[in-house]
Motif scaffolding. Structure first.
Motif, PDB file in Angstrom:
ATOM      1  N   GLN A  22     -17.716   5.900   4.806  1.00  0.00           N
ATOM      2  CA  GLN A  22     -16.887   6.461   5.711  1.00  0.00           C
ATOM      3  C   GLN A  22     -16.045   5.728   6.631  1.00  0.00           C
ATOM      4  N   ALA A  23     -14.872   5.965   6.417  1.00  0.00           N
ATOM      5  CA  ALA A  23     -13.882   5.040   7.694  1.00  0.00           C
ATOM      6  C   ALA A  23     -14.537   4.555   8.264  1.00  0.00           C
ATOM      7  N   SER A  24     -14.747   5.858   9.227  1.00  0.00           N
ATOM      8  CA  SER A  24     -15.029   5.800  10.438  1.00  0.00           C
ATOM      9  C   SER A  24     -16.249   4.795  11.022  1.00  0.00           C
ATOM     10  N   ASP A  25     -17.095   4.224  10.079  1.00  0.00           N
ATOM     11  CA  ASP A  25     -18.503   3.369  10.521  1.00  0.00           C
ATOM     12  C   ASP A  25     -17.163   1.583  10.462  1.00  0.00           C
ATOM     13  N   TYR A  26     -16.619   2.083   9.828  1.00  0.00           N
ATOM     14  CA  TYR A  26     -15.429   1.265   9.837  1.00  0.00           C
ATOM     15  C   TYR A  26     -14.683   0.685  10.886  1.00  0.00           C
ATOM     16  N   GLU A  27     -14.320   1.813  11.043  1.00  0.00           N
ATOM     17  CA  GLU A  27     -13.554   1.301  12.690  1.00  0.00           C
ATOM     18  C   GLU A  27     -14.003   1.528  14.284  1.00  0.00           C
ATOM     19  N   ALA A  28     -15.289   1.891  13.774  1.00  0.00           N
ATOM     20  CA  ALA A  28     -16.409   2.171  14.939  1.00  0.00           C
ATOM     21  C   ALA A  28     -16.562   1.186  15.096  1.00  0.00           C
ATOM     22  N   TYR A  29     -16.714  -0.480  14.081  1.00  0.00           N
ATOM     23  CA  TYR A  29     -16.830  -1.403  14.245  1.00  0.00           C
ATOM     24  C   TYR A  29     -15.956  -2.263  14.697  1.00  0.00           C
ATOM     25  N   LEU A  30     -14.465  -2.359  13.992  1.00  0.00           N
ATOM     26  CA  LEU A  30     -13.406  -2.446  14.432  1.00  0.00           C
ATOM     27  C   LEU A  30     -13.297  -2.686  16.366  1.00  0.00           C
ATOM     28  N   GLN A  31     -13.527  -0.937  16.531  1.00  0.00           N
ATOM     29  CA  GLN A  31     -13.972  -0.801  17.723  1.00  0.00           C
ATOM     30  C   GLN A  31     -14.384  -1.853  18.754  1.00  0.00           C
ATOM     31  N   ALA A  32     -15.809  -1.781  18.235  1.00  0.00           N
ATOM     32  CA  ALA A  32     -16.684  -2.873  18.855  1.00  0.00           C
ATOM     33  C   ALA A  32     -16.416  -4.381  19.210  1.00  0.00           C
ATOM     34  N   TYR A  33     -15.398  -4.483  17.491  1.00  0.00           N
ATOM     35  CA  TYR A  33     -15.708  -5.858  17.675  1.00  0.00           C
ATOM     36  C   TYR A  33     -14.624  -6.562  17.028  1.00  0.00           C
ATOM     37  N   PRO A  34     -13.377  -5.881  18.018  1.00  0.00           N
ATOM     38  CA  PRO A  34     -12.122  -5.983  16.628  1.00  0.00           C
ATOM     39  C   PRO A  34     -11.346  -7.366  16.536  1.00  0.00           C
ATOM     40  N   LYS A  35     -12.487  -8.366  17.383  1.00  0.00           N
ATOM     41  CA  LYS A  35     -11.810 -10.010  16.303  1.00  0.00           C
ATOM     42  C   LYS A  35     -13.224 -10.359  15.734  1.00  0.00           C
ATOM     43  N   GLY A  36     -14.103  -9.189  15.286  1.00  0.00           N
ATOM     44  CA  GLY A  36     -15.142  -9.750  14.885  1.00  0.00           C
ATOM     45  C   GLY A  36     -15.001 -10.743  13.155  1.00  0.00           C
ATOM     46  N   ARG A  37     -16.291 -11.002  12.870  1.00  0.00           N
ATOM     47  CA  ARG A  37     -16.786 -12.510  11.634  1.00  0.00           C
ATOM     48  C   ARG A  37     -15.685 -11.207  10.829  1.00  0.00           C
ATOM     49  N   ALA A  39     -14.249  -7.931  10.960  1.00  0.00           N
ATOM     50  CA  ALA A  39     -12.814  -7.347  11.506  1.00  0.00           C
ATOM     51  C   ALA A  39     -12.235  -7.158   9.869  1.00  0.00           C
ATOM     52  N   PRO A  40     -11.395  -8.736   9.043  1.00  0.00           N
ATOM     53  CA  PRO A  40     -10.667  -8.172   8.100  1.00  0.00           C
ATOM     54  C   PRO A  40     -11.133  -7.318   6.882  1.00  0.00           C
ATOM     55  N   LEU A  41     -12.416  -7.483   6.609  1.00  0.00           N
ATOM     56  CA  LEU A  41     -12.492  -6.410   5.355  1.00  0.00           C
ATOM     57  C   LEU A  41     -13.548  -5.080   5.618  1.00  0.00           C
ATOM     58  N   ALA A  42     -13.666  -4.846   7.540  1.00  0.00           N
ATOM     59  CA  ALA A  42     -13.116  -3.538   7.930  1.00  0.00           C
ATOM     60  C   ALA A  42     -12.323  -2.949   7.557  1.00  0.00           C
ATOM     61  N   LYS A  43     -11.118  -3.458   7.496  1.00  0.00           N
ATOM     62  CA  LYS A  43      -9.390  -3.558   7.710  1.00  0.00           C
ATOM     63  C   LYS A  43      -9.460  -2.809   6.058  1.00  0.00           C
ATOM     64  N   SER A  44     -10.262  -4.020   5.380  1.00  0.00           N
ATOM     65  CA  SER A  44      -9.987  -3.023   3.738  1.00  0.00           C
ATOM     66  C   SER A  44     -10.785  -2.498   2.917  1.00  0.00           C
ATOM     67  N   ARG A  45     -11.945  -2.088   3.669  1.00  0.00           N
ATOM     68  CA  ARG A  45     -12.114  -0.980   3.497  1.00  0.00           C
ATOM     69  C   ARG A  45     -12.176   0.391   4.197  1.00  0.00           C
ATOM     70  N   ILE A  46     -12.031   0.229   5.100  1.00  0.00           N
ATOM     71  CA  ILE A  46     -10.491   1.479   5.581  1.00  0.00           C
ATOM     72  C   ILE A  46      -9.563   1.900   4.506  1.00  0.00           C
ATOM     73  N   GLU A  47      -8.965   0.590   4.569  1.00  0.00           N
ATOM     74  CA  GLU A  47      -7.697   1.152   3.666  1.00  0.00           C
ATOM     75  C   GLU A  47      -8.342   1.877   1.969  1.00  0.00           C
ATOM     76  N   ARG A  48      -9.733   0.774   1.419  1.00  0.00           N
ATOM     77  CA  ARG A  48      -9.197   1.467   0.524  1.00  0.00           C
ATOM     78  C   ARG A  48     -10.111   2.493   0.677  1.00  0.00           C
ATOM     79  N   LEU A  49     -10.851   2.551   1.247  1.00  0.00           N
ATOM     80  CA  LEU A  49     -11.842   4.689   1.322  1.00  0.00           C
ATOM     81  C   LEU A  49     -10.252   5.417   1.193  1.00  0.00           C
ATOM     82  N   ARG A  50      -9.277   5.259   2.587  1.00  0.00           N
ATOM     83  CA  ARG A  50      -8.348   6.153   2.612  1.00  0.00           C
ATOM     84  C   ARG A  50      -7.302   6.706   1.609  1.00  0.00           C
ATOM     85  N   ALA A  51      -6.782   5.550   0.497  1.00  0.00           N
ATOM     86  CA  ALA A  51      -6.064   5.259  -0.816  1.00  0.00           C
ATOM     87  C   ALA A  51      -7.750   6.431  -1.693  1.00  0.00           C
TER      88      ALA A  51
END
Length: 346
Positions: A22-37, A39-51
């Motif tokens: 679920q892309a929403s799970d990774y979006e929730a992580y980024l909302q809580a930790y926008p500069k988290g360790r 964060a790049p992986l979460a953004k990659s997962r979101i792009e992959r799931l949306r594609a």
């Protein structure tokens, strides 16, 4: 690391969603930790799931979601070993009379309350006192302290279901669920504390009753079902008593089981351990030092995080004890988080 360590919160959050589809799970992580360790992986997962969601479905080779095996992950997706789960202590060689009684206690017949056709079914919980928390558990569960619940209260027999939540959506009073299922009796999830407040406000308007979230003390008192043991059923894990990945069938990785698929405790309440984490009314405090002893909600003027209780189907048995507690920011939606309602009995 202890669960109340700041880095552990982020790691625990990531561990709970790292296999999500679920892309929403990774979006929730980024909302809580926008500069988290992660964060790049979460953004990659979101792009992959949306594609993937934009690709036409290939009917000739349907995805085999029923396979429980997880494919090995490349090293880049696991930059640091996951923290060890909180170990569950071995059962004592001989049970106390109180623990033995908890092991054998059947669920009692209880009176149920339903205030409207679309309302959750409630169960009346009696007044009483109990020891809240644990001096041998996680630091956030200390110190164990005596709490008095002065008056009976009503609490949901199960977590709020998709069908019950959708009645609020249809009234334009609640947000539409981003994570749902085909069955209306699955627990509603991917909800923030703010979402939960919208739902109890709507229920109150519908029924004329003052619905609310349970306080953290009420929640643990209800979860114990009159017991004083590690789990509501006794000191040791037992298959078929909770919906978690180490708790026995029915269990699947993708989603929790329908509500009431597992045994009720002595108060007649289902899924107090496992299924989905449940929001309570209290602000988060890292320990119980200076916690109220009268069962009231422990709140502050400015509160950015609230407590969740009970664990979820994605956690292991070490998160099923009735004392386990965690928290999220008030506005964060996470696919493992749901709610159970409560109200006073006049």
């Amino acid at each position: 690391m202890p669960k109340d360590d700041a880095e552990q919160y982020e790691l625990t959050f990531w561990e709970s969603i790292k296999d999500s589809t679920q892309a929403s799970d990774y979006e929730a992580y980024l909302q809580a930790y926008p500069k988290g360790r992660f964060a790049p992986l979460a953004k990659s997962r979101i792009e992959r799931l949306r594609a993937a969601a934009q690709k036409p479905e290939r009917l000739e080779k349907p995805e085999r979601l029923e396979k429980p095996e997880r494919p090995p992950k490349p090293a880049a997706e696991n930059p640091r070993p996951a923290p060890a789960a909180k170990p569950a202590p071995a059962p004592p060689p001989a049970q106390s009379a109180q623990s033995a009684q908890a092991e054998q206690r059947p669920a009692a017949a209880v009176a149920e309350i339903r205030d409207c056709a679309n309302c959750p079914t409630l169960v009346s919980v009696p007044a009483g006192s109990f020891t809240m928390g644990s001096n041998s558990g996680d630091p956030s569960e200390k110190p164990a302290h005596r709490v008095e619940i002065a008056r009976p209260f009503a609490i949901g027999k199960t977590e709020v279901t998709i069908e019950q939540w959708n009645a609020c959506v249809a009234a334009n009073a609640c947000p539409r669920l981003s994570v749902a299922g085909d069955a209306g009796n699955l627990p509603a999830r991917d909800l923030s504390w703010d979402d939960a407040q919208a739902y109890v406000k709507w229920l109150s308007a519908q029924t004329g009753k003052a619905y609310r979230l349970p306080t953290e003390a009420e929640w643990e008192f209800a979860a114990r079902g009159g017991s004083a043991s590690r789990y509501w059923w006794g000191e040791g894990m037992r298959a078929g008593m909770a919906n978690c990945k180490e708790c026995g069938d029915p269990w699947q990785q993708q989603a929790p089981a329908p509500v009431a698929s597992f045994a009720a405790n002595a108060f007649g309440l289902h899924d107090m351990s496992g299924s989905v984490w449940e929001w309570v009314s209290d602000c988060w405090h890292g320990t119980y030092k200076n916690a109220p002893t009268d069962g009231h909600s422990w709140n502050e003027s400015f509160c950015s995080a609230h407590v969740i209780r009970g664990g979820s189907w994605r956690e292991g048995a070490s998160y099923m004890p009735v004392t386990t507690r965690f928290h999220y920011d008030t506005s964060v939606r996470q696919s493992q988080n749901g709610l159970r309602v409560a109200r006073d009995i006049r």
